[in-house]
Design a protein around this motif. Structure first.
Motif, PDB file in Angstrom:
ATOM      1  N   LYS A  19     -13.355   1.043  27.884  1.00 10.08           N
ATOM      2  CA  LYS A  19     -14.097   2.306  27.870  1.00 10.08           C
ATOM      3  C   LYS A  19     -13.177   3.446  27.428  1.00 10.08           C
ATOM      4  O   LYS A  19     -11.985   3.460  27.729  1.00 10.08           O
ATOM      5  CB  LYS A  19     -14.676   2.594  29.259  1.00 10.08           C
ATOM      6  N   LEU A  20     -13.763   4.405  26.728  1.00 11.04           N
ATOM      7  CA  LEU A  20     -13.010   5.572  26.256  1.00 11.04           C
ATOM      8  C   LEU A  20     -12.356   6.299  27.427  1.00 11.04           C
ATOM      9  O   LEU A  20     -11.207   6.745  27.333  1.00 11.04           O
ATOM     10  CB  LEU A  20     -13.937   6.521  25.495  1.00 11.04           C
ATOM     11  N   SER A  71      -9.689  11.605  21.848  1.00  9.83           N
ATOM     12  CA  SER A  71     -10.217  11.021  20.611  1.00  9.83           C
ATOM     13  C   SER A  71      -9.551  11.633  19.379  1.00  9.83           C
ATOM     14  O   SER A  71      -9.200  10.932  18.428  1.00  9.83           O
ATOM     15  CB  SER A  71     -11.736  11.221  20.539  1.00  9.83           C
ATOM     16  N   SER A  85     -12.977   3.654  19.148  1.00  5.89           N
ATOM     17  CA  SER A  85     -13.933   2.541  19.097  1.00  5.89           C
ATOM     18  C   SER A  85     -13.762   1.709  17.833  1.00  5.89           C
ATOM     19  O   SER A  85     -13.824   0.470  17.864  1.00  5.89           O
ATOM     20  CB  SER A  85     -15.367   3.075  19.189  1.00  5.89           C
ATOM     21  N   GLU A  86     -13.515   2.383  16.686  1.00  4.59           N
ATOM     22  CA  GLU A  86     -13.344   1.651  15.439  1.00  4.59           C
ATOM     23  C   GLU A  86     -12.017   0.908  15.422  1.00  4.59           C
ATOM     24  O   GLU A  86     -11.918  -0.216  14.914  1.00  4.59           O
ATOM     25  CB  GLU A  86     -13.430   2.601  14.239  1.00  4.59           C
ATOM     26  N   SER A 144     -12.524  -2.218  17.401  1.00  4.63           N
ATOM     27  CA  SER A 144     -13.308  -3.191  16.629  1.00  4.63           C
ATOM     28  C   SER A 144     -12.442  -3.893  15.590  1.00  4.63           C
ATOM     29  O   SER A 144     -12.540  -5.109  15.397  1.00  4.63           O
ATOM     30  CB  SER A 144     -14.478  -2.495  15.932  1.00  4.63           C
TER      31      SER A 144
END
Length: 293
Positions: free
Chosen positions: A205-206, A221, A233-234, A237
């Motif tokens: 989680k962030l 972020s 998030s990227e 991934s």
């Protein structure tokens, strides 16, 4: 457009360096190839001509042109319809250089993060150091192709040599006075990226990432993207897809097993993300990989 990947080698371990050589034939459309990734990049044109679109700049390219691309630079390499071009690429994460378990530090990467107004992604063709860097590039290629004893260590030594030459002989870096603050930021981002690499197979989680460095999620972020070129998030991934690629290449595990091992909660989301990043499904990638061997 046809792309032949003639060599793709990864130095294994916690901190990795990827070396690859691509031969590209035919027309390559700009909208198909614009890329941004979490790794820093040095590349050299083995042969051929074309255009390199990096950020808002357009560079013509020819044999032995060397390019410096940060993880925040959107870039695309395009050649004419009847052209054939070989592009040799070194990819590495910032932490490959500034990891805590070696004697190197962030100064080696100032060419990527502390750029002056004179910075140019394509090295000055007339600078006396450019010829030395070209030679080192091909020496690294020989190390990966022939794999003599301790070739991984030698490849890293030669890469560090290139980075020092970039600092010493090109007016591409501004003199950053606040070394201490930058070093603190590097240490913070290392904590976060280490956590991601150690927990990519779990839900991340962030809020948890921001808490590691005692920041609110909004500031975190922005801070994260400054050093990695991607949103958290990227980045996660892409780490998961990178691990999935390794499993597809080196194991006989099926897609469902790999999906779970890489932190995806469904095969649908795994397939979608894999295709978004690699432009192939996991099954197509595995088939292409073994067909090229």
């Amino acid at each position: 457009m046809i792309i032949y990947e003639s060599n793709n080698t990864r130095i294994n371990g916690k901190y990795t360096l990827d070396f690859s050589s691509h031969t590209i034939e035919g027309e390559r459309r700009l909208e198909d190839v614009i890329d941004v990734h979490s790794k820093l990049e040095l590349s050299i044109v083995g042969y051929g001509t074309g255009k390199y679109y990096i950020g808002d700049k357009i560079y013509d390219m020819k044999k032995n042109d060397v390019f410096i691309i940060s993880n925040t630079d959107k870039h695309a390499l395009v050649m004419d319809k009847d052209e054939t071009l070989k592009n040799i690429v070194i990819h590495f994460e910032p932490r490959f250089i500034w990891s805590d378990n070696n004697n190197f530090d962030y100064r080696y990467l100032k060419i990527f993060f502390n750029r002056s107004k004179n910075f140019c992604h394509r090295l000055d063709r007339h600078n006396e150091a450019t010829e030395k860097i070209i030679s080192l590039f091909y020496e690294i290629e020989d190390e990966f192709n022939n794999k003599p004893l301790e070739y991984e260590l030698m490849a890293k030594v030669k890469l560090m040599n290139i980075l020092v030459l970039l600092l010493r002989h090109y007016n591409y870096v501004y003199d950053d006075k606040d070394h201490y603050q930058f070093k603190k930021e590097v240490q913070s981002i290392n904590k976060v990226t280490d956590y991601i690499h150690e927990n990519f197979d779990k839900k991340i989680k962030l809020e948890d990432l921001a808490a590691i460095v005692h920041m609110n999620t909004s500031y975190f972020s922005t801070f994260f993207k400054k050093f990695n070129g991607l949103a958290p998030s990227e980045y996660i991934s892409r780490i998961r897809i990178s691990k999935a690629m390794e499993l597809l290449e080196k194991t006989d595990k099926n897609i469902i097993e790999i999906c779970g091992m890489c932190g995806f909660n469904s095969t649908a989301s795994f397939n979608k993300m894999f295709k978004k990043i690699k432009h192939l499904t996991p099954s197509e990638y595995k088939k292409q990989y073994f067909n090229q061997k």
